[in-house]
Design a protein around this motif. Structure first.
Motif, PDB file in Angstrom:
ATOM      1  N   ALA A   1     -16.200   0.870   7.808  1.00 25.04           N
ATOM      2  CA  ALA A   1     -15.286  -0.187   8.216  1.00 25.04           C
ATOM      3  C   ALA A   1     -15.272  -1.449   7.501  1.00 25.04           C
ATOM      4  CB  ALA A   1     -15.109  -0.190   9.740  1.00 25.04           C
ATOM      5  N   ASN A   2     -16.629  -1.929   7.512  1.00 24.85           N
ATOM      6  CA  ASN A   2     -16.948  -3.062   6.905  1.00 24.85           C
ATOM      7  C   ASN A   2     -16.864  -3.266   5.272  1.00 24.85           C
ATOM      8  OD1 ASN A   2     -18.082  -4.678   9.123  1.00 24.85           O
ATOM      9  ND2 ASN A   2     -19.864  -3.610   9.019  1.00 24.85           N
ATOM     10  N   LEU A   3     -17.045  -1.941   4.637  1.00 24.11           N
ATOM     11  CA  LEU A   3     -16.973  -1.617   3.442  1.00 24.11           C
ATOM     12  C   LEU A   3     -15.536  -1.695   2.829  1.00 24.11           C
ATOM     13  CD1 LEU A   3     -19.543   0.957   2.570  1.00 24.11           C
ATOM     14  CD2 LEU A   3     -19.855  -1.530   1.956  1.00 24.11           C
ATOM     15  N   VAL A   4     -14.472  -1.117   3.741  1.00 25.05           N
ATOM     16  CA  VAL A   4     -13.082  -0.830   3.582  1.00 25.05           C
ATOM     17  C   VAL A   4     -12.837  -2.172   3.545  1.00 25.05           C
ATOM     18  CG1 VAL A   4     -11.076  -0.208   4.356  1.00 25.05           C
ATOM     19  CG2 VAL A   4     -12.971   1.558   4.087  1.00 25.05           C
TER      20      VAL A   4
ATOM     21  N   GLY B   1     -21.009   3.850  -6.204  1.00 26.10           N
ATOM     22  CA  GLY B   1     -19.485   4.327  -6.034  1.00 26.10           C
ATOM     23  C   GLY B   1     -18.440   3.104  -6.060  1.00 26.10           C
ATOM     24  N   ALA B   2     -17.177   3.583  -5.556  1.00 23.32           N
ATOM     25  CA  ALA B   2     -16.187   2.779  -5.641  1.00 23.32           C
ATOM     26  C   ALA B   2     -15.373   3.127  -4.354  1.00 23.32           C
ATOM     27  CB  ALA B   2     -15.623   2.581  -6.581  1.00 23.32           C
ATOM     28  N   ILE B   3     -14.477   1.992  -3.943  1.00 25.89           N
ATOM     29  CA  ILE B   3     -13.594   2.165  -2.696  1.00 25.89           C
ATOM     30  C   ILE B   3     -12.211   1.845  -3.552  1.00 25.89           C
ATOM     31  CG2 ILE B   3     -12.556   1.509  -0.502  1.00 25.89           C
ATOM     32  CD1 ILE B   3     -15.502   0.810   0.336  1.00 25.89           C
ATOM     33  N   LEU B   4     -11.393   2.890  -3.537  1.00 21.79           N
ATOM     34  CA  LEU B   4     -10.188   2.639  -4.094  1.00 21.79           C
ATOM     35  C   LEU B   4      -8.960   2.471  -3.244  1.00 21.79           C
ATOM     36  CD1 LEU B   4     -10.830   5.564  -6.797  1.00 21.79           C
ATOM     37  CD2 LEU B   4     -11.355   2.976  -6.844  1.00 21.79           C
ATOM     38  N   PHE B   5      -8.181   1.479  -3.424  1.00 26.31           N
ATOM     39  CA  PHE B   5      -6.719   1.446  -2.824  1.00 26.31           C
ATOM     40  C   PHE B   5      -5.862   1.641  -3.681  1.00 26.31           C
ATOM     41  CE2 PHE B   5      -6.948  -1.344   1.386  1.00 26.31           C
ATOM     42  CZ  PHE B   5      -8.251  -0.598   1.648  1.00 26.31           C
TER      43      PHE B   5
ATOM     44  N   PHE C   1       0.841  -1.109  -0.031  1.00 29.25           N
ATOM     45  CA  PHE C   1       0.035   0.112   0.015  1.00 29.25           C
ATOM     46  C   PHE C   1       0.917   1.372  -0.068  1.00 29.25           C
ATOM     47  CE2 PHE C   1      -2.353   3.208   2.765  1.00 29.25           C
ATOM     48  CZ  PHE C   1      -3.182   3.458   1.584  1.00 29.25           C
ATOM     49  N   ASN C   2       0.716   1.996  -0.854  1.00 29.90           N
ATOM     50  CA  ASN C   2       1.795   3.258  -1.363  1.00 29.90           C
ATOM     51  C   ASN C   2       1.116   4.704  -1.067  1.00 29.90           C
ATOM     52  OD1 ASN C   2       3.906   1.376  -1.932  1.00 29.90           O
ATOM     53  ND2 ASN C   2       3.101   1.058  -3.863  1.00 29.90           N
ATOM     54  N   HIS C   3      -0.189   4.605  -1.326  1.00 31.28           N
ATOM     55  CA  HIS C   3      -0.779   6.370  -1.457  1.00 31.28           C
ATOM     56  C   HIS C   3      -1.890   6.541  -0.644  1.00 31.28           C
ATOM     57  CE1 HIS C   3       2.113   6.747  -4.739  1.00 31.28           C
ATOM     58  NE2 HIS C   3       1.580   5.691  -5.459  1.00 31.28           N
ATOM     59  N   GLN C   4      -2.978   6.052  -1.051  1.00 32.95           N
ATOM     60  CA  GLN C   4      -4.346   6.412  -0.217  1.00 32.95           C
ATOM     61  C   GLN C   4      -5.476   5.408  -0.296  1.00 32.95           C
ATOM     62  OE1 GLN C   4      -5.101  10.130  -1.939  1.00 32.95           O
ATOM     63  NE2 GLN C   4      -6.399   9.370  -3.666  1.00 32.95           N
ATOM     64  N   ILE C   5      -6.237   5.447   0.546  1.00 35.60           N
ATOM     65  CA  ILE C   5      -7.514   4.915   0.336  1.00 35.60           C
ATOM     66  C   ILE C   5      -8.629   5.975   0.224  1.00 35.60           C
ATOM     67  CG2 ILE C   5      -9.265   3.470   1.558  1.00 35.60           C
ATOM     68  CD1 ILE C   5      -7.357   2.760   3.534  1.00 35.60           C
ATOM     69  N   GLU C   6      -9.436   5.705  -1.091  1.00 34.34           N
ATOM     70  CA  GLU C   6     -10.533   6.658  -1.157  1.00 34.34           C
ATOM     71  C   GLU C   6     -11.950   5.958  -1.427  1.00 34.34           C
ATOM     72  OE1 GLU C   6     -11.392   9.872  -4.964  1.00 34.34           O
ATOM     73  OE2 GLU C   6      -9.572   8.321  -5.149  1.00 34.34           O
ATOM     74  N   LEU C   7     -12.835   6.518  -0.862  1.00 33.79           N
ATOM     75  CA  LEU C   7     -14.349   6.275  -0.820  1.00 33.79           C
ATOM     76  C   LEU C   7     -14.846   7.388  -1.806  1.00 33.79           C
ATOM     77  CD1 LEU C   7     -13.416   5.266   2.192  1.00 33.79           C
ATOM     78  CD2 LEU C   7     -15.618   4.766   2.367  1.00 33.79           C
ATOM     79  N   LYS C   8     -15.156   6.920  -2.922  1.00 27.34           N
ATOM     80  CA  LYS C   8     -15.395   7.838  -3.804  1.00 27.34           C
ATOM     81  C   LYS C   8     -17.203   7.556  -4.453  1.00 27.34           C
ATOM     82  CE  LYS C   8     -13.740   9.149  -8.498  1.00 27.34           C
ATOM     83  NZ  LYS C   8     -12.996   8.964  -9.537  1.00 27.34           N
TER      84      LYS C   8
END
Length: 607
Positions: free
Chosen positions: A412-415, A424-428, A366-373
């Motif tokens: 937390a459950n979605l991540v 939408g989307a959750i991005l790692f 994991f290098n940058h960010q978690i994004e909930l979009k």
């Protein structure tokens, strides 16, 4: 039969035992018929009806088959018995004993080999069910009662073994026993055998009528069993609360109501099932009675059948009753097993909505960010989150606060991808987590929950859950970071102490520190803390909070906080209300804004 075919797929690895069972069942069926047929030469010797034949008889076609069969037996007795009738009797008795002995040997060998198939299928179904239960999403078990799932993996699977797999024993043996017996009966008297065939279908129709509602009744019994197992499971889990509120009588009443229903349903089912055996036996004896009349007429009046052949024939006719009863009982078993198989297959064939795509990528770091979009999510009809946006940069601690039901635990459950977003989307690092393998995603995440989930095992095995090959030094180091090493060393067997069911031998703070040690040992780059200190006393909270702060150093952390004093050092605090962000900033910034967060802090401080 559709369920039967699906269950039969599990027999594939054990097919060699199935073939051996079929082979010995064929021999059993053959010797079962021959052992009764061998009574005829013995009876002929006793009645003095044995004709002395010095030459073997000549086969003269199907029409004279009965005569050829009798003459051949007389020829063999003459060959070995000579002029002494006692020699002939001894030979006939030995022949009967040998044939009955071989019949029972083959019966044992057939049952011996089918045992491996039955128990192998039972083992594989249970393994497959457990594997499925572990892999199904969390959402599946919010709709199912645990006791019902336990009932399916225990009693329902056993019911399949007793009903469906019992049919495997009968599917070859009993029909062949009937077939071979009828062939011998036909050899003795074709006329009498044709007469039997008129009555057998009538008996079969009556028996089949009894069992039509059996599957429905069996289904009710299985469901009720799942119901009272659920009550037992809930009672054991909440025994302290039940006792504290003097609610024993209420739970006893609920359990008794369930077992009363089980009692009624079981009685109806078993009484219907028990009707099969006496009905089958009476119908069989009815056929025997008619045979006695019709055959006796052939012996006494028409004199087309001799007495020894008739007695042997009656023995063979009675020999059909046992397999016929077994087949009728098996048909009941199949109906009963259908209900159990349906419940088992409903789990085995459940579609898992959270599964890896064929083109899923594996994330190793994991290098940058978690994004909930623009995330939208609902458990049922109403959205818990709608157009939700949040970014968690690498190395930052982001705390989520708000009232119960505001969506904190949902995030937390979605991540962790226990659920999938509806919109939408959750991005790692720019990767949609639905396109990432679940294993690699969860390898990046450590989880510490409010309820410390521990297992009935040693301290060592609980800590090393996420890293089975961890050395003793690594486990001790993780325990030290979690402030757990000192209390572990005071336990009777240190790290080899069994902590009991759910860790009930430990205090709340000790359990939580073991959960933290487990997360520390896994050493993931992302940490999710779901109200990790909310259930602790002040001293335990201080120790746990210290452990959490050490654990979160140089990690990306998503903290769901109930006690706001624990998140003052977070890089960003997000205040939620009904699934929406109403405030966001550092502790100092939010305190200056004098809005909702400041009020929450003041309320807790006053408390």
């Amino acid at each position: 039969m559709n369920y039967f075919k699906k269950i039969l797929r599990f027999a594939g690895p054990y097919r060699k035992y199935g073939f051996l069972n079929i082979f010995f069942n064929i021999l059993y069926a053959l010797f079962s018929a021959l052992s009764f047929a061998a009574l005829m030469p013995m009876l002929n010797v006793l009645f003095g009806k044995t004709e002395k034949l010095m030459q073997p008889p000549v086969y003269q076609g199907l029409g004279k088959l009965e005569e050829y069969f009798t003459d051949y037996m007389n020829y063999q007795i003459t060959q070995y018995g000579g002029d002494n009738p006692m020699n002939g009797l001894v030979i006939a008795v030995v022949l009967v004993l040998v044939l009955f002995f071989l019949k029972n040997v083959f019966n044992y060998l057939a049952m011996y080999f089918i045992t491996f198939l039955r128990n192998g299928v039972l083992k594989d179904i249970r393994n497959k069910m457990y594997e499925k239960i572990v892999n199904l999403p969390v959402s599946y078990f919010t709709e199912k009662r645990k006791g019902d799932v336990i009932a399916r993996i225990t009693s329902d699977v056993l019911e399949i073994q007793h009903s469906f797999l019992s049919v495997l024993e009968l599917i070859v043996r009993e029909p062949l026993t009937i077939l071979f017996t009828i062939v011998v009966m036909f050899l003795l008297s074709a006329k009498l055998t044709l007469f039997v065939f008129i009555f057998m279908p009538i008996a079969g129709m009556i028996i089949s009528r009894i069992g039509k509602s059996l599957k429905r009744k069996s289904d009710r019994v299985q469901k009720e069993q799942g119901e009272f197992l659920s009550i037992v499971e809930e009672t054991l889990g909440g025994l302290r609360v039940i006792k504290a509120f003097n609610a024993e009588s209420r739970f006893i009443k609920t359990f008794k109501n369930s077992t009363d229903r089980f009692f009624r349903f079981s009685n109806t089912l078993l009484n219907r099932q028990n009707l099969a055996s006496p009905t089958g036996e009476f119908l069989g004896i009815l056929v025997i009675g008619v045979l006695l009349w019709f055959g006796g007429r052939m012996v006494l009046i028409e004199q087309t059948l001799d007495a020894a052949a008739f007695i042997t024939y009656m023995g063979l006719a009675y020999n059909i009753l046992t397999p016929a009863k077994a087949i009728s009982k098996a048909s009941y078993g199949v109906r009963k097993g259908n209900a159990a198989a349906e419940r088992v297959l409903s789990i085995l064939e459940s579609e898992n909505p959270i599964k890896d795509r064929k083109d899923a990528v594996s994330l190793s770091e994991f290098n940058h960010q978690i994004e909930l979009k623009d995330v939208g999510f609902k458990y049922e009809d109403e959205y818990v989150l709608k157009n939700f946006n949040l970014t968690v940069p690498k190395g930052h601690t982001v705390a989520l606060v708000g009232q119960s039901g505001s969506g904190k635990s949902t995030i937390a459950n979605l991540v962790a991808r226990f659920y999938d977003v509806n919109e939408g989307a959750i991005l790692f690092d720019g990767h949609d987590i639905r396109g990432v393998t679940k294993k690699s995603l969860r390898n990046l995440i450590g989880l510490v929950t409010q309820d410390s989930i521990l297992f009935n095992d040693t301290v060592r095995n609980n800590i090393s859950l996420g890293k089975e090959d961890a050395s003793q030094e690594e486990i001790i180091e993780a325990a030290k970071v979690a402030n757990a090493h000192d209390f572990i060393m005071q336990l009777p067997n240190g790290y080899d102490t069994n902590i009991g069911d759910g860790g009930n031998k430990l205090s709340g703070g000790q359990k939580q520190r073991l959960s933290i040690a487990r997360a520390v040992l896994k050493n993931p780059p992302i940490m999710i803390l779901d109200e990790a200190t909310s259930a602790l006393d002040t001293e335990s909270e201080r120790l746990v909070q210290d452990a959490l702060e050490k654990m979160m150093e140089n990690r990306t952390s998503l903290v769901i906080a109930h006690r706001l004093s624990t998140i003052q050092n977070a890089n960003s605090i997000v205040v939620l209300k009904r699934g929406k962000i109403v405030e966001q900033g550092t502790h100092e910034e939010l305190m200056k804004s004098k809005k909702g967060y400041k009020k929450l802090v003041e309320m807790q401080t006053l408390g």
